[in-house]
Design a protein around this motif. Structure first.
Motif, PDB file in Angstrom:
ATOM      1  N   PHE A 170       0.861 -13.574  -3.617  1.00  0.00           N
ATOM      2  CA  PHE A 170       0.807 -11.998  -2.743  1.00  0.00           C
ATOM      3  C   PHE A 170       0.593 -11.021  -3.644  1.00  0.00           C
ATOM      4  CE2 PHE A 170       3.078  -8.465  -1.003  1.00  0.00           C
ATOM      5  CZ  PHE A 170       2.422  -8.194  -0.025  1.00  0.00           C
ATOM      6  N   TYR A 171       1.696 -10.832  -4.729  1.00  0.00           N
ATOM      7  CA  TYR A 171       1.446  -9.852  -5.743  1.00  0.00           C
ATOM      8  C   TYR A 171       0.147  -9.873  -6.609  1.00  0.00           C
ATOM      9  CZ  TYR A 171       6.271  -8.684  -4.184  1.00  0.00           C
ATOM     10  OH  TYR A 171       7.200  -8.264  -3.341  1.00  0.00           O
ATOM     11  N   GLU A 172       0.062 -11.066  -7.020  1.00  0.00           N
ATOM     12  CA  GLU A 172      -1.286 -10.961  -7.869  1.00  0.00           C
ATOM     13  C   GLU A 172      -2.406 -10.605  -7.146  1.00  0.00           C
ATOM     14  OE1 GLU A 172      -1.057 -15.012  -9.198  1.00  0.00           O
ATOM     15  OE2 GLU A 172       0.710 -14.462 -10.510  1.00  0.00           O
ATOM     16  N   ARG A 173      -2.612 -10.948  -5.579  1.00  0.00           N
ATOM     17  CA  ARG A 173      -3.676 -10.665  -4.971  1.00  0.00           C
ATOM     18  C   ARG A 173      -3.673  -9.177  -4.718  1.00  0.00           C
ATOM     19  NH1 ARG A 173      -2.381 -13.454  -0.877  1.00  0.00           N
ATOM     20  NH2 ARG A 173      -1.422 -12.033   0.431  1.00  0.00           N
ATOM     21  N   HIS A 174      -2.378  -8.375  -4.864  1.00  0.00           N
ATOM     22  CA  HIS A 174      -2.448  -7.109  -4.603  1.00  0.00           C
ATOM     23  C   HIS A 174      -2.568  -6.286  -6.403  1.00  0.00           C
ATOM     24  CE1 HIS A 174      -2.011  -6.446  -0.530  1.00  0.00           C
ATOM     25  NE2 HIS A 174      -1.290  -7.478  -0.535  1.00  0.00           N
ATOM     26  N   GLY A 202       2.232   3.774 -11.033  1.00  0.00           N
ATOM     27  CA  GLY A 202       2.455   2.294 -11.433  1.00  0.00           C
ATOM     28  C   GLY A 202       3.628   1.905 -10.729  1.00  0.00           C
ATOM     29  N   LEU A 203       3.849   0.447 -10.654  1.00  0.00           N
ATOM     30  CA  LEU A 203       4.977  -0.284 -10.064  1.00  0.00           C
ATOM     31  C   LEU A 203       5.352  -1.359 -10.961  1.00  0.00           C
ATOM     32  CD1 LEU A 203       4.014  -0.259  -6.329  1.00  0.00           C
ATOM     33  CD2 LEU A 203       6.148   0.802  -7.168  1.00  0.00           C
ATOM     34  N   ALA A 212       0.877  -1.371  -0.064  1.00  0.00           N
ATOM     35  CA  ALA A 212       0.076   0.176  -0.124  1.00  0.00           C
ATOM     36  C   ALA A 212       0.946   1.347  -0.130  1.00  0.00           C
ATOM     37  CB  ALA A 212      -0.775  -0.128   1.347  1.00  0.00           C
ATOM     38  N   LEU A 213       1.913   1.285   0.844  1.00  0.00           N
ATOM     39  CA  LEU A 213       2.877   2.484   0.820  1.00  0.00           C
ATOM     40  C   LEU A 213       3.721   2.603  -0.459  1.00  0.00           C
ATOM     41  CD1 LEU A 213       4.544   4.516   2.395  1.00  0.00           C
ATOM     42  CD2 LEU A 213       6.173   2.881   2.954  1.00  0.00           C
ATOM     43  N   TRP A 253       1.865  -3.332 -11.784  1.00  0.00           N
ATOM     44  CA  TRP A 253       0.782  -2.901 -11.128  1.00  0.00           C
ATOM     45  C   TRP A 253       0.313  -1.551 -11.782  1.00  0.00           C
ATOM     46  CZ3 TRP A 253       0.172   1.722  -8.308  1.00  0.00           C
ATOM     47  CH2 TRP A 253      -1.178   2.113  -7.927  1.00  0.00           C
ATOM     48  N   ARG A 254      -0.804  -1.091 -12.350  1.00  0.00           N
ATOM     49  CA  ARG A 254      -1.062   0.012 -13.016  1.00  0.00           C
ATOM     50  C   ARG A 254      -2.358   0.306 -12.237  1.00  0.00           C
ATOM     51  NH1 ARG A 254       3.285   1.038 -13.972  1.00  0.00           N
ATOM     52  NH2 ARG A 254       4.527   0.674 -16.011  1.00  0.00           N
ATOM     53  N   PRO A 255      -2.454   1.685 -11.604  1.00  0.00           N
ATOM     54  CA  PRO A 255      -3.841   1.785 -11.190  1.00  0.00           C
ATOM     55  C   PRO A 255      -5.135   1.787 -12.173  1.00  0.00           C
ATOM     56  CG  PRO A 255      -2.388   3.911 -11.294  1.00  0.00           C
ATOM     57  CD  PRO A 255      -1.734   2.833 -11.868  1.00  0.00           C
TER      58      PRO A 255
END
Length: 152
Positions: free
Chosen positions: A122-126, A107-108, A98-99, A150-152
């Motif tokens: 874990f990452y897929e869940r996020h 994005g990350l 979240a941070l 990850w993209r918003p």
């Protein structure tokens, strides 16, 4: 501290480097027992002391006065996220992600080893999506890895 008690997330300072490196070493050994580390424990500790903590955006999770997690951001890259094995499943990783999303709202991207199924879940869940799989020829460990975005 029990599982319900919170840890503090804060920017790492020079004095945290040794403890953060030790978290990395314990976490790597527990989560990736089949992956060969190309660096000695002392080299890992030097890298945390000389590079990650002073030159990158390094964060630690602290509980009961001890460092229990470490996260390093490098631009849009979530370069490191490791938790003390006793602290997995206690929402510290969720808070770090979240941070990271708050710090990098555009994005990350991150890499993890293909064999690290818990991290991948874990990452897929996020909300991270696997976009590239490699044979490992591009990393020091020579271990097949996967790039997530990850993209918003």
């Amino acid at each position: 501290m029990n599982a319900g008690e919170a840890s503090l997330l804060r920017r790492a300072v020079d004095a945290d480097a040794a403890a953060a490196a030790d978290v990395w070493l314990r976490s790597f050994a527990a989560a990736l027992p089949t992956v060969v580390r190309p660096r000695s424990d002392d080299e890992v500790r030097r890298y945390f002391r000389d590079v990650l903590v002073p030159l990158r955006e390094a964060w630690v999770a602290e509980a009961a006065g001890a460092v229990v997690g470490v996260m390093v951001l490098q631009g849009e890259s979530l370069a490191q996220l490791y938790l003390d094995p006793d602290w997995r499943g206690r929402s510290v990783g969720d808070r770090f992600v979240a941070l990271a999303k708050e710090r990098c709202p555009q994005g990350l991207t991150l890499w993890t080893f293909q064999v690290n199924e818990p991290a991948r879940r874990f990452y897929e869940r996020h909300g991270f999506v696997a976009v590239e799989f490699t044979d490992g020829s591009g990393n020091e460990e020579r271990e097949p890895d996967v790039r997530y975005v990850w993209r918003p």
